[in-house]
Design a protein around this motif. Structure first.
Motif, PDB file in Angstrom:
ATOM      1  N   VAL A  96     -48.527  31.007 -29.041  1.00  0.00           N
ATOM      2  CA  VAL A  96     -49.721  30.159 -29.082  1.00  0.00           C
ATOM      3  C   VAL A  96     -49.535  28.965 -28.159  1.00  0.00           C
ATOM      4  CG1 VAL A  96     -51.142  28.702 -30.573  1.00  0.00           C
ATOM      5  CG2 VAL A  96     -50.309  30.893 -31.407  1.00  0.00           C
ATOM      6  N   TRP A  97     -48.365  28.362 -28.182  1.00  0.00           N
ATOM      7  CA  TRP A  97     -48.094  27.214 -27.323  1.00  0.00           C
ATOM      8  C   TRP A  97     -48.188  27.612 -25.855  1.00  0.00           C
ATOM      9  CZ3 TRP A  97     -43.951  23.148 -28.781  1.00  0.00           C
ATOM     10  CH2 TRP A  97     -44.247  22.611 -30.036  1.00  0.00           C
ATOM     11  N   LEU A  98     -47.710  28.809 -25.517  1.00  0.00           N
ATOM     12  CA  LEU A  98     -47.735  29.265 -24.131  1.00  0.00           C
ATOM     13  C   LEU A  98     -49.170  29.394 -23.627  1.00  0.00           C
ATOM     14  CD1 LEU A  98     -45.722  30.109 -21.939  1.00  0.00           C
ATOM     15  CD2 LEU A  98     -45.973  32.450 -22.741  1.00  0.00           C
ATOM     16  N   VAL A  99     -50.028  29.979 -24.442  1.00  0.00           N
ATOM     17  CA  VAL A  99     -51.441  30.118 -24.063  1.00  0.00           C
ATOM     18  C   VAL A  99     -52.115  28.753 -23.990  1.00  0.00           C
ATOM     19  CG1 VAL A  99     -53.674  31.011 -24.825  1.00  0.00           C
ATOM     20  CG2 VAL A  99     -51.640  32.458 -24.946  1.00  0.00           C
ATOM     21  N   LEU A 100     -51.845  27.900 -24.964  1.00  0.00           N
ATOM     22  CA  LEU A 100     -52.471  26.584 -24.997  1.00  0.00           C
ATOM     23  C   LEU A 100     -52.018  25.710 -23.829  1.00  0.00           C
ATOM     24  CD1 LEU A 100     -52.385  25.734 -28.794  1.00  0.00           C
ATOM     25  CD2 LEU A 100     -54.341  26.450 -27.439  1.00  0.00           C
ATOM     26  N   ARG A 101     -50.769  25.810 -23.441  1.00  0.00           N
ATOM     27  CA  ARG A 101     -50.273  25.003 -22.318  1.00  0.00           C
ATOM     28  C   ARG A 101     -50.987  25.382 -21.032  1.00  0.00           C
ATOM     29  NH1 ARG A 101     -48.103  20.466 -22.285  1.00  0.00           N
ATOM     30  NH2 ARG A 101     -46.668  20.913 -20.638  1.00  0.00           N
ATOM     31  N   SER A 102     -51.282  26.667 -20.848  1.00  0.00           N
ATOM     32  CA  SER A 102     -51.993  27.060 -19.629  1.00  0.00           C
ATOM     33  C   SER A 102     -53.450  26.605 -19.693  1.00  0.00           C
ATOM     34  CB  SER A 102     -51.891  28.556 -19.408  1.00  0.00           C
ATOM     35  OG  SER A 102     -52.531  29.254 -20.453  1.00  0.00           O
ATOM     36  N   GLN A 103     -54.014  26.498 -20.893  1.00  0.00           N
ATOM     37  CA  GLN A 103     -55.392  26.022 -21.030  1.00  0.00           C
ATOM     38  C   GLN A 103     -55.489  24.519 -20.911  1.00  0.00           C
ATOM     39  OE1 GLN A 103     -58.052  27.988 -21.174  1.00  0.00           O
ATOM     40  NE2 GLN A 103     -56.600  29.654 -20.918  1.00  0.00           N
ATOM     41  N   LEU A 104     -54.434  23.836 -21.325  1.00  0.00           N
ATOM     42  CA  LEU A 104     -54.428  22.378 -21.291  1.00  0.00           C
ATOM     43  C   LEU A 104     -54.618  21.837 -19.888  1.00  0.00           C
ATOM     44  CD1 LEU A 104     -53.865  19.643 -22.725  1.00  0.00           C
ATOM     45  CD2 LEU A 104     -51.459  20.044 -22.260  1.00  0.00           C
TER      46      LEU A 104
END
Length: 111
Positions: A96-104
């Motif tokens: 989840v963090w990996l996906v969110l970091r790319s969206q951030l």
């Protein structure tokens, strides 16, 4: 000149505070990831995911800005950053963090 500076001061200050917060978030992500037991390689991948999202944002944000305007695009990207940070605080899962970091970082090219 003075009137244009006066009218853009609030936008520039809010951008400054937003980018300072993102800089602090980078440090927090590394420390929190280490506390959760992520390896150094996983933390490095989290960091590179941010810049991958930054690259994708260079193509998507100009269209967003053209479609809805600068002020609404800025507000949207700020809300997106806030949402991502809150979800990261609630869900301590690496994927989840990996996906969110790319969206951030999708909001970063706006600035």
């Amino acid at each position: 000149m003075l009137t244009s500076l006066r009218s853009s001061t609030s936008l520039l200050l809010s951008t400054l505070f937003l980018l300072m917060g993102v800089g602090l978030l980078h440090s927090h992500i590394a420390l929190e990831g280490r506390a959760l037991g992520f390896s150094v390689a996983m933390i490095g991948l989290l960091t590179s995911a941010y810049y991958t999202g930054f690259l994708v944002g260079t193509y998507t944000v100009p269209r967003l800005t053209h479609r809805i305007g600068h002020i609404r695009a800025f507000a949207f990207c700020t809300a997106l950053v806030t949402l991502v940070v809150l979800v990261q605080a609630l869900v301590p899962a690496y994927g989840v963090w990996l996906v969110l970091r790319s969206q951030l970082s999708g909001s970063a090219p706006l600035f």
